[in-house]
Design an enzyme around this catalytic site. Structure first.
Site, PDB file in Angstrom:
ATOM      1  CG  ASP A 345      -1.729   1.290   1.337  1.00 48.53           C
ATOM      2  OD1 ASP A 345      -1.932   1.952   0.303  1.00 48.53           O
ATOM      3  OD2 ASP A 345      -2.145   1.618   2.460  1.00 48.53           O
ATOM      4  CE  LYS A 352       0.111   3.465   3.563  1.00 51.00           C
ATOM      5  NZ  LYS A 352      -0.876   3.861   4.584  1.00 51.00           N
ATOM      6  NE  ARG A 429     -11.520   3.168   5.109  1.00 47.46           N
ATOM      7  CZ  ARG A 429     -11.413   4.056   6.105  1.00 47.46           C
ATOM      8  NH1 ARG A 429     -12.373   4.947   6.297  1.00 47.46           N
ATOM      9  NH2 ARG A 429     -10.362   4.058   6.881  1.00 47.46           N
TER      10      ARG A 429
END
Length: 572
Positions: A345, A352, A429
């Site tokens: 990710d 990030k 999600r």
């Protein structure tokens, strides 16, 4: 002569191949005397169709580790012959009389053979029996070459503490380069028969997990000298034998989960994770079937939320669906275990950045899927009756490219609900949304999903405790009871419906993040939108306990609790 009840032999070995596979095989042999359980684990890393070029030219190497034999015996502790006699002691066990002799019978018996050396050394080293304390002495006068005192705290009463004790014993054995070890509790006479069984299970599990070192990606590996562990005074017979087998089965699933999470993203791609799942199913083909959906099949099922996350990666997504059916009898309950499967990710366009973003550790963002597949491996050996289990993972990477999902995009999940993506780093999600819809469509009664979902949960509960969310009190009770048996820590957090207001979109049914406040709660509320109201559902946010910063390694968190929960729903 010592009465030997049973022995469990555990072995772990890895072999090199282009990419990655961890395969478990079990062999059983029971002799008339002594009874033995042989358990072997082999990692046969292979990949049928490797990519044209493997990033970094990295492949796991062969690691051969010794077989470890666990034996139950009632031998006199002062006569046991071996390298280390490890004694688990509480703070109370160290109480002494007016002559500075231990009042505890076992410690007194050992120390009387040592002319008080143990009492003297424990005082000099300020050993008080607290958890984390240990002292090992090279001695003469006993059958063992060394005697070690391992602290258990005030009054040990949970599985996690005894697992820690097993790990501490193995650590002492490694330091001393011991080949054989005996384990005894200074005070076990007050334990019930059931407590002795669970304590033996925990010690054996802790020892196996403590022995494990993932050295597949190191140019040089260390070899362990430990060959056998004798557990003295906790029980023997068929029940003990069954419990040791169970410890081996669950531990193998945990170690498989650890290896999956530890493997870097350039080795463990979504495709390789799918192969790992398929090979678990083929290893236990008497109870498992596997279905792996490709991009086109996912499009047919209208999984727009999941596919949007995967769009930027050169490694295509793979939707994993394993089904466990019992070897005999009728199915009374249908369960689903859904694991987040982001093999890497980056955060996408909301990349990030900054201190604490942990982008270099985002290989662990598939920790939920590792727990699910680790549980599958364990259950393939245990083979519970009366329960059907679906193991579901929407595996992909969250990367950045010209085709990637952008902030502000609107995606449509397979249940028709639309989502405005206000943060591409809230991608897990989105994948779980379609996975949960798919799980409900399998006709299951209950769903547990596991995900390294939010940093907010780590802020709330720290690195050792997972948060759980569910609108169903009975399901919460089941899972919490399972966690108490496994020794894994869970804490229930509220599903505060009023927080849904922050998840509303002006142009779609919802946004995918609701801001910083209550982040783990709004994430759970998001997932709830994709679960059929007739299905009992529980969400585990395991972002904290998936990784051990001190050991710089995966924990295998979730496997043991999932196995216990499935068994709670089984008929035997």
């Amino acid at each position: 002569m010592a009465a030997i009840a049973t022995a469990i032999v555990v072995s772990f070995s890895n072999s090199s191949s282009p990419l990655f596979l961890s395969k478990l095989t079990s062999r059983f042999h029971f002799a008339s005397f002594p009874k033995r359980f042989h358990h072997s684990t082999r990692n046969l890393m292979s990949h049928s169709q490797p990519r044209a070029s493997t990033l970094g030219l990295t492949h796991p190497t062969i690691i051969e580790t010794p077989k470890i034999s666990f034996t139950a015996t009632d031998v006199d502790v002062t006569e046991w012959k071996g390298d280390i006699l490890a004694v688990g002691v509480t703070e109370k066990d160290l109480t002494r009389d007016a002559k500075s002799r231990f009042e505890n019978l076992i410690l007194n018996k050992i120390d009387s053979k040592l002319d008080g050396l143990l009492a003297e050394a424990s005082s000099e080293e300020d050993f008080s029996g607290k958890v984390g304390q240990s002292t090992v002495l090279r001695i003469k006068g006993l059958g063992s070459k060394r005697v070690g005192l391992i602290g258990l705290g005030q009054s040990p009463s949970n599985i996690a503490l005894f697992k820690g004790f097993g790990e501490a014993v193995v650590a002492a054995a490694k330091s001393a380069q011991a080949s054989n070890v005996a384990i005894v509790l200074a005070s076990s006479e007050g334990l019930s028969s059931e407590s002795k069984l669970s304590t033996a299970y925990a010690i054996a599990s802790g020892a196996v997990l403590g022995l494990f070192e993932d050295q597949r990606y190191k140019s040089e590996s260390k070899k362990s000298t430990l060959r056998s562990i004798d557990i003295i005074g906790l029980g023997k017979g068929p029940e003990y034998e069954k419990k040791l087998k169970y410890a081996g089965d669950v531990s193998s699933g945990i170690l498989f989960g650890r290896e999956l999470v530890n493997s870097p993203a350039n080795v463990l791609t979504p495709g390789v994770l799918a192969e790992e799942a398929s090979k678990v199913a083929s290893t236990y083909s008497d109870v498992f079937t596997a279905k792996i959906l490709n991009v086109d099949q996912c499009k047919e099922l209208k999984m727009g939320s999941y596919l949007a996350v995967a769009e930027a990666s050169a490694n295509p997504p793979h939707f994993i669906h394993l089904v466990y059916k019992p070897p005999s009898g009728t199915v009374n309950t249908k369960l689903a275990l859904v694991g987040k499967g982001l093999t890497f990710d980056s955060g996408g366009y909301n990349i990030k950045t900054g201190p604490g973003c942990s982008i270099e550790l985002m290989k662990f963002d598939m920790g939920g899927s590792a727990a699910v597949l680790g549980a599958a491996k364990a259950l393939g050996q245990i083979k519970p009756l009366g329960v059907e289990v679906h193991f579901i993972v929407a595996a992909c990477e969250n990367m950045i490219s010209g085709t990637g999902m952008r902030p502000g995009d609107i995606v449509t999940a397979s249940n028709g609900k639309t989502i405005e993506v206000n943060n591409t780093d809230a991608e897990g999600r989105l994948t779980l949304a379609d996975a949960l819809v798919y799980a409900c469509n399998q006709g299951v009664d209950k769903i547990v999903d596991l995900a390294t979902l939010t940093g907010a949960c780590v802020v709330a509960l720290g690195p050792s405790v997972a948060g759980i969310f569910s609108p169903n009190d009975e399901l919460v009770k089941e899972v919490v009871e399972a966690s108490e048996l496994s020794g894994e820590k869970l804490w229930r957090l509220p599903i505060e419906e009023s927080y849904w207001e922050s998840m509303k979109s002006g142009v779609a049914d919802m946004v995918n993040t609701g801001g910083r406040q209550g982040g783990s709660i709004t994430a759970a509320l998001f997932l709830k939108q994709f679960v059929d109201e007739k299905v009992q559902w529980l969400h585990i946010d395991m972002a904290g306990p998936v990784w051990n910063d001190k050991k710089r390694s995966a924990t295998g968190f979730g496997v043991a609790t999932l196995v216990e929960w499935v068994l709670k729903n089984a008929s035997s």
